[in-house]
Design a protein around this motif. Structure first.
Motif, PDB file in Angstrom:
ATOM      1  N   UNK A  84       7.095  -2.369  -7.302  1.00 26.26           N
ATOM      2  CA  UNK A  84       6.179  -2.601  -8.415  1.00 26.26           C
ATOM      3  C   UNK A  84       4.908  -3.271  -7.895  1.00 26.26           C
ATOM      4  N   UNK A  85       3.904  -3.357  -8.746  1.00 23.70           N
ATOM      5  CA  UNK A  85       2.705  -4.140  -8.425  1.00 23.70           C
ATOM      6  C   UNK A  85       3.141  -5.576  -8.154  1.00 23.70           C
ATOM      7  N   UNK A  86       2.446  -6.247  -7.243  1.00 28.10           N
ATOM      8  CA  UNK A  86       2.882  -7.579  -6.800  1.00 28.10           C
ATOM      9  C   UNK A  86       2.960  -8.607  -7.926  1.00 28.10           C
ATOM     10  N   UNK A  87       2.247  -8.401  -9.009  1.00 26.48           N
ATOM     11  CA  UNK A  87       2.279  -9.352 -10.123  1.00 26.48           C
ATOM     12  C   UNK A  87       3.401  -9.061 -11.121  1.00 26.48           C
TER      13      UNK A  87
ATOM     14  N   UNK B 189      10.630 -10.309  -2.277  1.00 23.98           N
ATOM     15  CA  UNK B 189       9.486 -10.225  -1.365  1.00 23.98           C
ATOM     16  C   UNK B 189       9.651 -11.125  -0.137  1.00 23.98           C
ATOM     17  N   UNK B 190      10.127 -12.349  -0.349  1.00 24.30           N
ATOM     18  CA  UNK B 190      10.314 -13.267   0.775  1.00 24.30           C
ATOM     19  C   UNK B 190      11.337 -12.723   1.769  1.00 24.30           C
ATOM     20  N   UNK B 191      12.498 -12.304   1.259  1.00 26.47           N
ATOM     21  CA  UNK B 191      13.535 -11.780   2.146  1.00 26.47           C
ATOM     22  C   UNK B 191      13.105 -10.475   2.799  1.00 26.47           C
ATOM     23  N   UNK B 192      12.364  -9.641   2.072  1.00 30.34           N
ATOM     24  CA  UNK B 192      11.859  -8.398   2.648  1.00 30.34           C
ATOM     25  C   UNK B 192      10.965  -8.700   3.852  1.00 30.34           C
ATOM     26  N   UNK B 193      10.145  -9.739   3.738  1.00 34.36           N
ATOM     27  CA  UNK B 193       9.297 -10.138   4.861  1.00 34.36           C
ATOM     28  C   UNK B 193      10.120 -10.503   6.086  1.00 34.36           C
TER      29      UNK B 193
ATOM     30  N   UNK C  55       0.812  -1.220   0.000  1.00 31.51           N
ATOM     31  CA  UNK C  55       0.000   0.000   0.000  1.00 31.51           C
ATOM     32  C   UNK C  55       0.848   1.275   0.000  1.00 31.51           C
ATOM     33  N   UNK C  56       2.169   1.148   0.167  1.00 32.45           N
ATOM     34  CA  UNK C  56       3.049   2.328   0.237  1.00 32.45           C
ATOM     35  C   UNK C  56       3.277   2.935  -1.144  1.00 32.45           C
ATOM     36  N   UNK C  57       3.550   4.225  -1.139  1.00 29.96           N
ATOM     37  CA  UNK C  57       4.001   4.899  -2.360  1.00 29.96           C
ATOM     38  C   UNK C  57       5.464   4.539  -2.581  1.00 29.96           C
ATOM     39  N   UNK C  58       6.004   4.893  -3.730  1.00 29.09           N
ATOM     40  CA  UNK C  58       7.423   4.645  -3.984  1.00 29.09           C
ATOM     41  C   UNK C  58       8.303   5.329  -2.958  1.00 29.09           C
TER      42      UNK C  58
ATOM     43  N   UNK D 189       9.174 -10.071  -6.995  1.00 29.87           N
ATOM     44  CA  UNK D 189      10.201 -11.089  -7.231  1.00 29.87           C
ATOM     45  C   UNK D 189      11.101 -10.621  -8.366  1.00 29.87           C
ATOM     46  N   UNK D 190      12.211 -11.315  -8.538  1.00 32.00           N
ATOM     47  CA  UNK D 190      13.131 -11.052  -9.639  1.00 32.00           C
ATOM     48  C   UNK D 190      12.998 -12.168 -10.665  1.00 32.00           C
ATOM     49  N   UNK D 191      13.132 -11.823 -11.933  1.00 35.21           N
ATOM     50  CA  UNK D 191      13.115 -12.846 -12.976  1.00 35.21           C
ATOM     51  C   UNK D 191      14.403 -13.662 -12.884  1.00 35.21           C
ATOM     52  N   UNK D 192      14.394 -14.845 -13.474  1.00 36.34           N
ATOM     53  CA  UNK D 192      15.593 -15.694 -13.475  1.00 36.34           C
ATOM     54  C   UNK D 192      16.777 -14.984 -14.147  1.00 36.34           C
TER      55      UNK D 192
END
Length: 196
Positions: A91-94, A144-148, A39-42, A125-128
């Motif tokens: 970015x958006x989660x997708x 995202x996982x490590x950020x959590x 929900x945060x802005x950049x 996430x990051x692409x391969x």
């Protein structure tokens, strides 16, 4: 039926269930905290990352993101004195962070900002190909996982390891990363070149 082991620990179905429940609770806590990041802005995300750096003992931390920042959103010094330069990608989660974003940051992190430790943090996430490029160029990726985990108390320095590189398997990042500690004396500097 539970049993008391020789080391004093309690084993059995109830203990296994309790441990699994605790792991699920921790996963849910990370998920809830990541929802607030979504929900945060950049700028809010950059401020959040700067606050996490301060919490973990970094000094001279400043949010410098904005137009013309050449990829640096947060700068500072790690507790051991190395210069930290972070690019934040909210970015958006997708939408994953691609190789082009990682390549652009690699081009400026050390040359323009003097990074000893260049880091990209994202709430996705990051692409391969992005992970592969980062591994080849000693960039730290926090997905995202490590950020959590970072938000829930794991210190930034726990993520400052280089992934193991094995020609027979792909380089992985995030929860699939195989940590290989790199002594500070062997960390690449701006002038260092990796052997072929």
């Amino acid at each position: 039926m539970e049993s008391i082991e020789a080391d004093g620990s309690i084993e059995g179905p109830a203990t296994s269930t309790a441990i699994a429940g605790l792991a699920d609770e921790q996963r849910l806590d990370r998920q809830r905290s990541l929802t607030s990041v979504d929900a945060m802005s950049g700028t809010g995300f950059e401020d959040h990352v700067a606050a996490l750096c301060r919490r973990d003992g970094c000094t001279e931390v400043a949010r410098v993101g904005g137009g013309g920042d050449l990829g640096a959103d947060v700068v500072g010094r790690l507790p051991d004195g190395r210069r930290l330069v972070i690019q934040c990608r909210r970015y958006a989660t997708h939408r994953p962070v691609g190789s082009g974003d990682v390549q652009r940051f690699n081009g400026t992190a050390r040359a323009e900002h003097g990074a000893d430790v260049p880091v990209i943090v994202t709430a996705t996430v990051f692409t391969a190909p992005a992970r592969d490029f980062a591994a080849r160029h000693a960039l730290i990726l926090i997905d995202r996982d490590l950020l959590g985990f970072w938000q829930n108390g794991t210190p930034l320095t726990a993520f400052l390891v280089r992934p193991a590189v094995d020609a027979d398997r792909p380089v992985l990042q995030g929860r699939d990363q195989v940590p290989v500690p790199v002594p500070v004396s062997r960390m690449p500097t701006r002038a260092a070149k990796r052997p072929p």
